[in-house]
Motif scaffolding. Structure first.
Motif, PDB file in Angstrom:
ATOM      1  N   TYR A   1       0.841  -1.196   0.000  1.00 36.58           N
ATOM      2  CA  TYR A   1       0.000   0.000   0.000  1.00 36.58           C
ATOM      3  C   TYR A   1       0.878   1.248   0.000  1.00 36.58           C
ATOM      4  O   TYR A   1       0.676   2.184  -0.779  1.00 36.58           O
ATOM      5  CB  TYR A   1      -0.904  -0.015   1.231  1.00 36.58           C
TER       6      TYR A   1
ATOM      7  N   TYR B   1       2.329   1.918  -3.383  1.00 45.44           N
ATOM      8  CA  TYR B   1       1.375   2.508  -4.319  1.00 45.44           C
ATOM      9  C   TYR B   1       1.205   4.006  -4.047  1.00 45.44           C
ATOM     10  O   TYR B   1       1.208   4.830  -4.956  1.00 45.44           O
ATOM     11  CB  TYR B   1       0.020   1.809  -4.238  1.00 45.44           C
TER      12      TYR B   1
ATOM     13  N   PHE C   1       1.912   7.202  -6.457  1.00 49.66           N
ATOM     14  CA  PHE C   1       0.882   8.194  -6.745  1.00 49.66           C
ATOM     15  C   PHE C   1       1.405   9.611  -6.515  1.00 49.66           C
ATOM     16  O   PHE C   1       1.211  10.498  -7.344  1.00 49.66           O
ATOM     17  CB  PHE C   1      -0.361   7.948  -5.877  1.00 49.66           C
TER      18      PHE C   1
ATOM     19  N   VAL D   1     -10.515   4.384  -9.839  1.00 46.76           N
ATOM     20  CA  VAL D   1      -9.623   3.268  -9.501  1.00 46.76           C
ATOM     21  C   VAL D   1      -8.289   3.784  -8.964  1.00 46.76           C
ATOM     22  O   VAL D   1      -7.759   3.280  -7.981  1.00 46.76           O
ATOM     23  CB  VAL D   1      -9.394   2.376 -10.747  1.00 46.76           C
ATOM     24  N   VAL D   2      -7.763   4.835  -9.599  1.00 47.98           N
ATOM     25  CA  VAL D   2      -6.444   5.341  -9.202  1.00 47.98           C
ATOM     26  C   VAL D   2      -6.503   6.052  -7.856  1.00 47.98           C
ATOM     27  O   VAL D   2      -5.615   5.885  -7.019  1.00 47.98           O
ATOM     28  CB  VAL D   2      -5.878   6.291 -10.288  1.00 47.98           C
ATOM     29  N   THR D   3      -7.550   6.846  -7.619  1.00 48.63           N
ATOM     30  CA  THR D   3      -7.510   7.695  -6.426  1.00 48.63           C
ATOM     31  C   THR D   3      -8.271   7.139  -5.219  1.00 48.63           C
ATOM     32  O   THR D   3      -8.070   7.629  -4.125  1.00 48.63           O
ATOM     33  CB  THR D   3      -8.038   9.122  -6.700  1.00 48.63           C
ATOM     34  N   PHE D   4      -9.118   6.121  -5.413  1.00 49.68           N
ATOM     35  CA  PHE D   4      -9.832   5.625  -4.232  1.00 49.68           C
ATOM     36  C   PHE D   4      -8.865   5.108  -3.159  1.00 49.68           C
ATOM     37  O   PHE D   4      -9.003   5.450  -1.981  1.00 49.68           O
ATOM     38  CB  PHE D   4     -10.863   4.549  -4.600  1.00 49.68           C
TER      39      PHE D   4
END
Lengths: 283, 283
Positions: free
Chosen positions: A15, A18, A22, B79-82
């Protein structure tokens, strides 16, 4: 899964990995711009040719830095003026709309409220072209029927301000309404029973309570105006705002002076953000 | 006139002027203009602008392409930001939460033109990615990363995704951690907790965010125009061309009206399917 529950290392580190990716994705464009603003090169990208302040201060045949680039400086100034006018208009009318929709009862309130928040879901292009269409229509009628030549209705400073205000007021309305919902109406009732008029009660009781939201709305609409392109491009006259000037430079003549001006914006926003972080922490 | 009435009209009139002059009349004008034919001074209504849209494949195909892209980018933004929204509200040490949340806001405040320009610098032939890969010896010739649908999608995702993250974070903040703890104690798997507790609770935020992202993407011009290829198909570019290059405003009005109809229809469906009201989108 959450703070209070135990997690497997795979979940925890996976996590974290990721999230790191981001945030790299998020800041990469800002960092790339900022670093390359100091590149001693005539190209906007790599390779790196060494550190230089030319794109800020140079003024010679090869390079014109940001502080000598008249057109760019002018567009920044126009953007500041536009944003100031738009933010004041939006905040004032947005606050009035918040008071109207939260505290008054009247016919067609639901319908009016629908129109007031519609700009949230109307693409900016549509607002731009429809305001352009009606203003040029009105301008034409005034010109042909009455012989009045009005500048306000042709593309230019005020049309941009009004075009941006058409959606700016919506955001101001929502920000002020959110705080107004927490307002205790008894405070105002007390003022009214002490013979204050409704306007006096708004002026001396409600507005001071709303002050943080009003300042917030001013800041948000100012930034919205400063960075708006989609609506502005249709309404702009011969004086481009900064985003319009940036757009045409990116398309037709990009030099690292664009990195320099972008760096200044990133720097300014980062300073504002840091200040807001510390003032929020104090509360 | 009693004091209360005076206050009411004092608030109502500016709000009415805003809504009537800048929202309602311009949209009626947009609608009427779309039924007029350029160069034909008779005021007869004509469907020509719309028949051109349906007869020329390039127009309706571009339209369809834009709608599908906008839906795709909206799903991608979710999908990317959740996971990021969940991490910042439920997982990360509270010490860092406000700092990281502020980092999310910086690209938003910096504005689309600057960040899209940043992606030009990153993805170009001499961009950060290609130069790094060359330096590492992985490639000899630059990869074609810029001026295609890939770079356009990156730009669209980047400029819109944070409008998904923030409303989702707001709904997740109101989710009581003990619900997740209870489910976990009762033996629910992470996936079950996610599907049965977290997603249903966050749904209003997801729908709000999705609507804003969709609207921003479908109406965007900057990312497709700067990052997209020469032959890319983006509907707002058709609108811009009609208004700013060929000056066929009536045709542009018809395109604009079609864009408004499709974006309203998709938003309306999203609200219906999730049982929400437009009034909640802004909050």
């Amino acid at each position: 899964m959450i703070r209070s529950l135990p997690n497997s290392p795979l979940y925890k580190y996976g996590y974290r990995f990721y999230i790191t990716l981001f945030f790299i994705f998020l800041v990469l464009p800002l960092i790339a711009i900022s670093v390359l603003a100091f590149n001693d090169s005539n190209s906007i990208a790599l390779p790196w040719h060494g550190f230089s302040l030319d794109w800020f201060f140079a003024n010679n045949d090869n390079r014109v830095g940001l502080f000598h680039d008249e057109d760019l400086l002018r567009s920044i100034w126009i953007s500041v003026e536009t944003a100031f006018a738009m933010a004041i208009l939006s905040t004032v009318v947005g606050t009035m709309a918040a008071l109207l929709f939260e505290q008054e009862k009247f016919k067609f309130k639901g319908l009016l409220y629908f129109f007031a928040i519609a700009p949230l879901v109307i693409p900016g292009v549509i607002l731009g072209i429809s305001i352009l269409l009606s203003s040029s229509y009105v301008g034409e009628i005034l010109d042909t029927k009455f012989g009045i030549d009005t500048e306000v209705f042709s593309p230019g400073f005020w049309l941009v301000v009004f075009g941006q205000f058409s959606f700016g007021a919506t955001y101001a309305l929502l920000l002020v309404s959110a705080r107004l919902k927490k307002f205790d109406p008894q405070l105002e009732e007390a003022a009214l029973s002490l013979k204050a008029s409704r306007l006096q009660a708004i002026r001396y009781i409600t507005i001071p309570f709303l002050k943080p939201a009003i300042i917030g709305a001013f800041a948000v609409t100012f930034i919205m105006s400063f960075s708006n392109f989609n609506t502005t491009i249709f309404l702009v006259g011969s004086d481009p705002t900064l985003p319009v000037e940036l757009f045409s430079r990116i398309k037709f003549s990009s030099t690292p002076v664009l990195n320099a001006v972008s760096f200044m914006i990133v720097l300014f926003i980062t300073i504002v953000a840091t200040i807001s972080l510390f003032t929020n922490r104090k509360k | 006139m009693s004091g209360n009435k005076k206050a009411f009209y004092f608030l109502l009139i500016p709000v009415l002027l805003w809504l009537v002059l800048l929202i309602i009349i311009p949209h009626i004008d947009l609608f009427i203009s779309s039924f007029k034919v350029d160069g034909d001074s008779s005021s007869a209504f004509s469907l020509e602008n719309y028949t051109i849209f349906f007869e020329e494949k390039i127009y309706w195909f571009t339209f369809l392409n834009t709608v599908l892209y906008a839906i795709g980018i909206t799903l991608l933004a979710f999908v990317v930001t959740f996971p990021v929204a969940f991490y910042l509200t439920k997982v990360v040490d509270r010490k860092y939460a406000s700092f990281l949340t502020l980092m999310l806001l910086i690209p938003l405040w910096v504005g689309e033109l600057v960040t899209i320009y940043g992606w030009v610098i990153i993805l170009g032939d001499h961009g950060v990615i290609n130069e790094s890969l060359k330096w590492l010896g992985i490639i000899d010739k630059p990869l074609p990363l810029l001026y295609n649908n890939f770079s356009m999608s990156i730009g669209l995702l980047y400029m819109s995704m944070l409008f998904m993250t923030i409303p989702v974070m707001t709904t997740l903040e109101s989710l009581d951690d003990s619900l997740i703890e209870a489910a976990s104690d009762l033996g629910a798997s992470k996936f079950t907790i996610f599907r049965r507790i977290i997603i249903p609770h966050a749904m209003p935020g997801i729908v709000n965010g999705g609507i804003i992202v969709f609207m921003l993407v479908i109406g965007d011009y900057v990312a497709p125009n700067i990052l997209g290829g020469k032959s890319n198909l983006w509907f707002t570019e058709q609108i811009y061309n009609q208004f700013l290059s060929t000056f066929n405003w009536n045709q542009g009005a018809a395109f604009g009206f079609l864009l408004l109809v499709i974006s309203s229809a998709v938003i309306w469906m999203a609200l219906k399917l999730s049982g929400q009201k437009l009034e909640k989108v802004g909050s």
